[in-house]
Design a protein around this motif. Sequence first.
Motif, mmCIF file in Angstrom:
data_model
loop_
_atom_site.group_PDB
_atom_site.id
_atom_site.type_symbol
_atom_site.label_atom_id
_atom_site.label_comp_id
_atom_site.label_asym_id
_atom_site.label_seq_id
_atom_site.Cartn_x
_atom_site.Cartn_y
_atom_site.Cartn_z
ATOM 1 N N LEU A 135 10.805 -1.754 -6.991
ATOM 2 C CA LEU A 135 9.918 -2.530 -7.855
ATOM 3 C C LEU A 135 8.491 -2.358 -7.357
ATOM 4 N N LEU A 136 7.626 -1.900 -8.255
ATOM 5 C CA LEU A 136 6.212 -1.700 -7.950
ATOM 6 C C LEU A 136 5.414 -2.812 -8.609
ATOM 7 N N GLY A 175 0.810 -1.212 0.000
ATOM 8 C CA GLY A 175 0.000 0.000 0.000
ATOM 9 C C GLY A 175 0.840 1.256 0.000
ATOM 10 N N LEU A 176 0.378 2.283 -0.721
ATOM 11 C CA LEU A 176 1.136 3.527 -0.833
ATOM 12 C C LEU A 176 1.323 4.206 0.522
ATOM 13 N N ALA A 214 9.596 9.199 -8.064
ATOM 14 C CA ALA A 214 10.421 8.626 -9.122
ATOM 15 C C ALA A 214 11.314 9.673 -9.780
ATOM 16 N N VAL A 215 12.582 9.311 -9.933
ATOM 17 C CA VAL A 215 13.507 10.115 -10.726
ATOM 18 C C VAL A 215 13.674 9.487 -12.108
ATOM 19 N N ALA A 216 13.353 8.181 -12.198
ATOM 20 C CA ALA A 216 13.392 7.456 -13.472
ATOM 21 C C ALA A 216 12.457 6.259 -13.366
ATOM 22 N N VAL A 219 0.840 7.855 -7.786
ATOM 23 C CA VAL A 219 1.706 6.728 -7.433
ATOM 24 C C VAL A 219 3.176 7.054 -7.638
ATOM 25 N N LEU A 220 3.534 7.420 -8.869
ATOM 26 C CA LEU A 220 4.946 7.573 -9.196
ATOM 27 C C LEU A 220 5.562 8.846 -8.636
#
Length: 319
Positions: free
Chosen positions: A51-52, A6-7, A117-119, A110-111
Motif C-alpha cells: 500500500l502506497l 520515503g522511496l 510493480a507487477v500490478a 515510483v511504481l
Amino acid sequence: MLRWRGLEATPGDLGRTVVTVGMYDGVHRGHQQLIGAAVAKARSLGRPALLLTFDPHPAEVVRPGAHPAILTSADRKAELVAELGVDAMCVLPFTPEFSRLSPESFTHTVLVEHLHAVAVVVGENFSYGHRAAGDVASLTREGRRFGFAVEGLDLAADSAGGGEVTISSTYIRACVAAGDLGAAARALGRPHRVDGVVVRGDRRGRELGYPTANVESPPWTAIPADGVYAGHLVLRDRSGRSGRRFPAAVSVGTNPTFQGTHRTVEAFLLDWSGDLYGEHVGVEFAERLRPMVAYTGPEALIEQMDRDVEDTRRVLGTV
C-alpha cells in the motif's frame, strides 16, 4: 507488516509487488474493497501486497491551509491495513517537488524503479501526477509500456437511509463534523475513532466525581461535533497496536458551564479507576447522546452527568 517512509528506504529484497495507491484516510468500506482486491491479486501471483500512501495530505501542499480533517492517524492506518492482509506500507512525503512530478515520471520513478510493480489496483476515480493529469486510462497505457497490469475498481456506496451515497472520506468527515456517528460508522465499517495521548487537564472532572482521560490528538484530527457520546476508550501500545477496550462516556467541547475556551476530548471510563497519564489511546464514538450545554452550576452538571452515564450503559448494553 513492513512499513517505511520515503522511496529510498524501500527494502532491496522486496521483489515485484502488487501496489494499491491512495491517501486511504479512514480505511473505509470502499477502501477495504480496493485493498481486498489488491491483496487477492497479490496472493494469486505469489507477490507481496504493498500500500502506497502519502503524508501530509496532498491538499495541504497543493492548496496550503486546505488540509482536511484526518480520520485515521498514521499508526491506526497501518494497523487497519495490516488487518486486511497488506504486507508492506510505504509512506511518501508529499512535498511541493513531488507534486510537480508528471504522471509519466510518477509511474516510472515510483511504481517501476522503486516499488517494482507487477500490478496496480486503484479506484475508478484515481488521479496522479502534476495537476492530477494522470488517470486510470493513462496508467493502463503506461502499465502496458512498463510491464504491469492495472485494475480500476468501482466506488462503493451506502444505500442506508433511502438514497445512495458514494462512500468517501469527504462524506465521512461531514458525518463526523455533524455528530452523525451512526452514518460515519456505516461508511467506515466500524466506529469513528480519535487517537491521541492522555494529558493532564484542569482536573475539574475529578473534583465533580467524574475523573476523565483528557485525550490530546494530533493536528487536523477529525473531532466530532461538540456534545456527549457513548463510546469506548482503547489502550494502545507504543507501536500503535490496539489492546483493551473500556466503555466510556465521552465529552467533546469547551466545558461551557465553566466558561472554557479550549476544545477537548475527555473520556470517563465506566467501572474503572487508575492513572492513564502518558498512555497512547483511542476514543471510539458509538452514539451522540446530547449536545454540549452550559448548566447553571456544578450540581446541575453532576445530575446531567449521572444521566449521561446511565444513557451510555444503555447504548453500549452494559447495564
